[in-house]
Design a protein around this motif. Structure first.
Motif, PDB file in Angstrom:
ATOM      1  N   LYS A 153      31.243  41.557  23.674  1.00 51.62           N
ATOM      2  CA  LYS A 153      31.450  41.754  22.232  1.00 51.62           C
ATOM      3  C   LYS A 153      32.383  40.736  21.598  1.00 51.62           C
ATOM      4  CE  LYS A 153      28.733  45.176  22.603  1.00 51.62           C
ATOM      5  NZ  LYS A 153      27.314  44.943  22.234  1.00 51.62           N
ATOM      6  N   TYR A 154      33.313  40.159  22.381  1.00 49.66           N
ATOM      7  CA  TYR A 154      34.254  39.185  21.826  1.00 49.66           C
ATOM      8  C   TYR A 154      34.110  37.795  22.442  1.00 49.66           C
ATOM      9  CZ  TYR A 154      36.871  43.015  19.598  1.00 49.66           C
ATOM     10  OH  TYR A 154      37.252  44.081  18.823  1.00 49.66           O
ATOM     11  N   ARG A 155      33.214  37.649  23.425  1.00 49.74           N
ATOM     12  CA  ARG A 155      32.986  36.374  24.106  1.00 49.74           C
ATOM     13  C   ARG A 155      34.257  35.836  24.782  1.00 49.74           C
ATOM     14  NH1 ARG A 155      28.748  38.349  23.433  1.00 49.74           N
ATOM     15  NH2 ARG A 155      26.924  37.476  22.398  1.00 49.74           N
ATOM     16  N   ILE A 156      35.041  36.748  25.342  1.00 50.03           N
ATOM     17  CA  ILE A 156      36.249  36.361  26.070  1.00 50.03           C
ATOM     18  C   ILE A 156      35.858  35.731  27.409  1.00 50.03           C
ATOM     19  CG2 ILE A 156      38.363  37.223  27.153  1.00 50.03           C
ATOM     20  CD1 ILE A 156      38.355  37.248  24.058  1.00 50.03           C
ATOM     21  N   HIS A 157      36.544  34.662  27.802  1.00 47.97           N
ATOM     22  CA  HIS A 157      36.244  34.034  29.089  1.00 47.97           C
ATOM     23  C   HIS A 157      37.435  34.039  30.049  1.00 47.97           C
ATOM     24  CE1 HIS A 157      38.613  30.417  28.296  1.00 47.97           C
ATOM     25  NE2 HIS A 157      38.039  30.310  27.114  1.00 47.97           N
ATOM     26  N   THR A 158      38.644  34.269  29.524  1.00 50.24           N
ATOM     27  CA  THR A 158      39.835  34.288  30.372  1.00 50.24           C
ATOM     28  C   THR A 158      40.677  35.511  30.025  1.00 50.24           C
ATOM     29  OG1 THR A 158      39.882  31.874  30.432  1.00 50.24           O
ATOM     30  CG2 THR A 158      41.893  33.012  31.094  1.00 50.24           C
ATOM     31  N   PHE A 159      41.173  36.167  31.053  1.00 51.16           N
ATOM     32  CA  PHE A 159      42.013  37.348  30.866  1.00 51.16           C
ATOM     33  C   PHE A 159      43.383  37.096  31.487  1.00 51.16           C
ATOM     34  CE2 PHE A 159      37.690  38.841  30.700  1.00 51.16           C
ATOM     35  CZ  PHE A 159      37.694  39.732  29.642  1.00 51.16           C
ATOM     36  N   ARG A 160      44.401  37.626  30.817  1.00 50.48           N
ATOM     37  CA  ARG A 160      45.768  37.461  31.274  1.00 50.48           C
ATOM     38  C   ARG A 160      46.468  38.817  31.224  1.00 50.48           C
ATOM     39  NH1 ARG A 160      48.576  33.201  27.745  1.00 50.48           N
ATOM     40  NH2 ARG A 160      48.531  34.864  26.198  1.00 50.48           N
ATOM     41  N   ALA A 161      47.362  39.054  32.154  1.00 49.98           N
ATOM     42  CA  ALA A 161      48.139  40.298  32.146  1.00 49.98           C
ATOM     43  C   ALA A 161      49.599  39.971  32.424  1.00 49.98           C
ATOM     44  CB  ALA A 161      47.608  41.270  33.191  1.00 49.98           C
ATOM     45  N   LYS A 162      50.496  40.692  31.746  1.00 49.30           N
ATOM     46  CA  LYS A 162      51.933  40.586  31.989  1.00 49.30           C
ATOM     47  C   LYS A 162      52.390  41.912  32.558  1.00 49.30           C
ATOM     48  CE  LYS A 162      52.585  37.519  28.003  1.00 49.30           C
ATOM     49  NZ  LYS A 162      53.218  37.392  26.670  1.00 49.30           N
ATOM     50  N   ILE A 163      52.908  41.883  33.777  1.00 49.82           N
ATOM     51  CA  ILE A 163      53.205  43.121  34.498  1.00 49.82           C
ATOM     52  C   ILE A 163      54.627  43.072  35.038  1.00 49.82           C
ATOM     53  CG2 ILE A 163      52.495  44.616  36.403  1.00 49.82           C
ATOM     54  CD1 ILE A 163      49.709  43.323  36.200  1.00 49.82           C
ATOM     55  N   SER A 164      55.363  44.159  34.844  1.00 43.96           N
ATOM     56  CA  SER A 164      56.714  44.262  35.391  1.00 43.96           C
ATOM     57  C   SER A 164      56.674  44.093  36.906  1.00 43.96           C
ATOM     58  CB  SER A 164      57.313  45.621  35.032  1.00 43.96           C
ATOM     59  OG  SER A 164      58.494  45.863  35.766  1.00 43.96           O
ATOM     60  N   ASP A 165      57.648  43.359  37.441  1.00 42.83           N
ATOM     61  CA  ASP A 165      57.639  43.137  38.889  1.00 42.83           C
ATOM     62  C   ASP A 165      57.878  44.422  39.672  1.00 42.83           C
ATOM     63  OD1 ASP A 165      60.348  43.525  38.466  1.00 42.83           O
ATOM     64  OD2 ASP A 165      60.964  41.522  39.081  1.00 42.83           O
ATOM     65  N   SER A 166      58.330  45.482  38.977  1.00 40.40           N
ATOM     66  CA  SER A 166      58.519  46.768  39.646  1.00 40.40           C
ATOM     67  C   SER A 166      57.250  47.618  39.646  1.00 40.40           C
ATOM     68  CB  SER A 166      59.646  47.558  38.965  1.00 40.40           C
ATOM     69  OG  SER A 166      59.306  47.869  37.622  1.00 40.40           O
ATOM     70  N   ASN A 167      56.249  47.189  38.871  1.00 39.04           N
ATOM     71  CA  ASN A 167      54.994  47.938  38.779  1.00 39.04           C
ATOM     72  C   ASN A 167      54.046  47.436  39.868  1.00 39.04           C
ATOM     73  OD1 ASN A 167      52.737  49.384  38.035  1.00 39.04           O
ATOM     74  ND2 ASN A 167      52.853  48.855  35.868  1.00 39.04           N
ATOM     75  N   THR A 168      54.371  47.791  41.087  1.00 35.84           N
ATOM     76  CA  THR A 168      53.615  47.264  42.231  1.00 35.84           C
ATOM     77  C   THR A 168      52.166  47.737  42.250  1.00 35.84           C
ATOM     78  OG1 THR A 168      54.456  49.092  43.584  1.00 35.84           O
ATOM     79  CG2 THR A 168      55.656  46.999  43.677  1.00 35.84           C
TER      80      THR A 168
END
Length: 218
Positions: A153-168
């Motif tokens: 629906k949005y033609r996204i080709h790259t995904f990124r995530a920011k995750i706390s280092d404590s969220n194993t």
């Protein structure tokens, strides 16, 4: 007009944007993704009083009135798309489009398309708030469903995530799906991970998890 711009344009103009976002659903094997409706806000607000969830999502506690305001802003924002996650095992009776099914809501999943240098990049995040629905494979399925939706629906080709280092748990989940560590912020104690997907191979594997993505005409 480029595809991502066309998709975003369809979601603007106030109430028109709310109707556009409110018309998409995704049905998977274990989960259903439904629009984030006002009926979901009180339960969402309860979740966000949990210190552990606040820490995991890098959020601040809000009043219920503030939560309703955030809901509205999210719904109107053309660069953000939010789904509420329903656990199929918790749906009472049959799943009905338009029914918020608050009895089965267990989390949410979001994409943010806020990189001005790359309109086909989206930040993705997921929260499975209900303990009873963790460890069932919902997280993996929901991420893949959202990515399939974003690609289509949005033609996204790259995904990124920011995750706390404590969220194993989240780090393990995204790495299992092929995301690679890109950078680390010592200030925010946050890992940034990215995934760029071969359209044909990965998109088909995503769709394996999605029985149906469909739009309901307003």
């Amino acid at each position: 007009m480029e595809a991502p711009e066309a998709a975003a344009a369809a979601a603007v103009d106030g109430e028109n944007g709310m109707r556009w976002k409110g018309s998409w659903y995704a049905v998977g094997q274990r989960a259903v993704l439904v629009p984030y409706l006002r009926e979901h806000v009180p339960r969402y607000h309860e979740w966000m009083q949990d210190p552990a969830l606040l820490e995991a999502t890098a959020s601040e506690p809000l009043s219920l009135a503030q939560e309703f305001e955030v809901h509205r802003s999210w719904t109107l924002d053309p660069l953000k798309h939010t789904f509420i996650v329903l656990d199929k095992d918790l749906i009472q009776g049959e799943f009905l489009v338009g029914n918020p099914h608050t009895e089965a809501m267990v989390g949410d999943v979001n994409i943010y398309m806020n990189d001005p240098d790359d309109t086909q990049l989206a930040e993705i995040e997921i929260m499975i708030a209900e303990q009873k629905s963790r460890g069932k494979g919902l997280g993996q399925e929901v991420i893949l469903m959202m990515m399939a939706f974003a690609v289509e629906k949005y033609r996204i080709h790259t995904f990124r995530a920011k995750i706390s280092d404590s969220n194993t748990a989240s780090l393990k989940l995204f790495r299992k799906l092929g995301f690679k560590d890109a950078s680390y912020s010592a200030v925010f104690k946050e890992v940034r991970i990215c995934g760029t997907f071969n359209f044909w191979k990965e998109y088909l594997s995503m769709l394996f998890f999605v029985h149906k993505i469909y739009k309901i005409s307003p």
